[in-house]
Motif scaffolding. Sequence first.
Motif, short mmCIF file in Angstrom:
data_model
loop_
_atom_site.label_atom_id
_atom_site.label_comp_id
_atom_site.label_asym_id
_atom_site.label_seq_id
_atom_site.Cartn_x
_atom_site.Cartn_y
_atom_site.Cartn_z
N UNK A 207 20.94 -54.66 33.87
CA UNK A 207 21.33 -53.39 33.24
C UNK A 207 22.69 -52.97 33.78
N UNK A 208 23.13 -51.78 33.37
CA UNK A 208 24.47 -51.31 33.72
C UNK A 208 24.63 -51.05 35.21
N UNK A 209 23.52 -50.89 35.93
CA UNK A 209 23.59 -50.69 37.37
C UNK A 209 23.66 -52.02 38.11
N UNK A 210 22.81 -52.97 37.69
CA UNK A 210 22.74 -54.25 38.40
C UNK A 210 23.92 -55.17 38.09
N UNK A 211 24.46 -55.10 36.89
CA UNK A 211 25.56 -56.01 36.53
C UNK A 211 26.74 -55.89 37.49
N UNK A 212 27.24 -54.67 37.79
CA UNK A 212 28.37 -54.59 38.74
C UNK A 212 28.01 -55.05 40.15
N UNK A 213 26.72 -54.97 40.50
CA UNK A 213 26.31 -55.46 41.82
C UNK A 213 26.38 -56.98 41.89
N UNK A 214 25.99 -57.63 40.80
CA UNK A 214 25.95 -59.09 40.76
C UNK A 214 27.30 -59.70 40.41
#
Length: 359
Positions: A207-214
Amino acid sequence: MPDLSLYRHLDEMAPWNDRLQVLEVTGVIDEAPDVKTFTFRSDAQTWFRYRPGQFVTLELPTADGPLMRTYTLSSSPSRPFSLSVTVKAQPGSVGTRWMFDNLVRGSRIRARGPAGDFSHHNHPASKYLFISAGSGVTPMMSMLRWFNDCAPWTDVAFINCARRPEEIIFRKELELLGGKMPGLSLGFMIEERSSRESWFGHMGRIDAVRLPLLSPDFHEREVFCCGPEPFMRAVRSMLESAGFDMAHYHQESFGAPPVETPPAAVPDQADAAAMAIRFSDSGVEGRCLPGQTVLQAARANGVRISAACEFGLCGTCRVRKVSGEVEMSHNGGILDEEIAEGYILACCSKPLSPLEIEA
């Protein structure tokens, strides 16, 4: 006594020709629950030329007649003496279940292709982001294997999603490549835990939160996505909402685009506007009504032309046009040199004049 033809150099061999040669199974490997990899060689000792991420259409000789199924290649053309497809048997699968039950080492089947435009070769970039779910990992694996063999320093962020840990296809090989390729960063994500295997990584859905983390710099990357249609829709929507330049987004899908149904013609007018069509191999002469494709006309006249995707992508319905003109609107399933030789795709070709077709 070993077959000495197996020891020829590549420059002593011709490329594989899907019109003349068939595939022979050389191995079957269990990858994950209900997932197998089938490896093939040419029955004529030729080599395979294709782009990473392309697909083939297999003609499966089932008891009910030939069945066409399209599968992405998981192998890399950097290893040209064999090719592989990795397939998952979904509930209700017919073709894949037939492969599981019938294909063994030494089995031979016909194939068409390779075809398709979903390849990093078509979109060179300094950085890539691969996002896959389930068996959608197969074209990514083909591209990543090519990078490992030919450009192991390439900057690739790979987000691979699965339902459970044991369902992550190619997990061990991916982890091995993660230790060999300095530019590869891996992010596995599962939806639910399993009693069969412990898990300490990411959970949930991308999702929009996890994508920038990965992948913190995903805005700078060429993005390739493959998986179930709902998954790809969610990824596309997420990227659009994040302001990503969608000109750098590419997805693989075998679903036909929506087609507008042409208005029905008055019977007398339709008959008057119909084009004569002759199928020379079958000795059948018939008519192609306005709006009909060559494939539809063939079926209406009892002539069998093999077809799988039916929207100009897989190339299975390729036939040779002896005479006449057609309007062909394909999606990459035929090469320019094949068109120059007189071939058309029956599923997306409509007559502009009386036709004669080899079928």
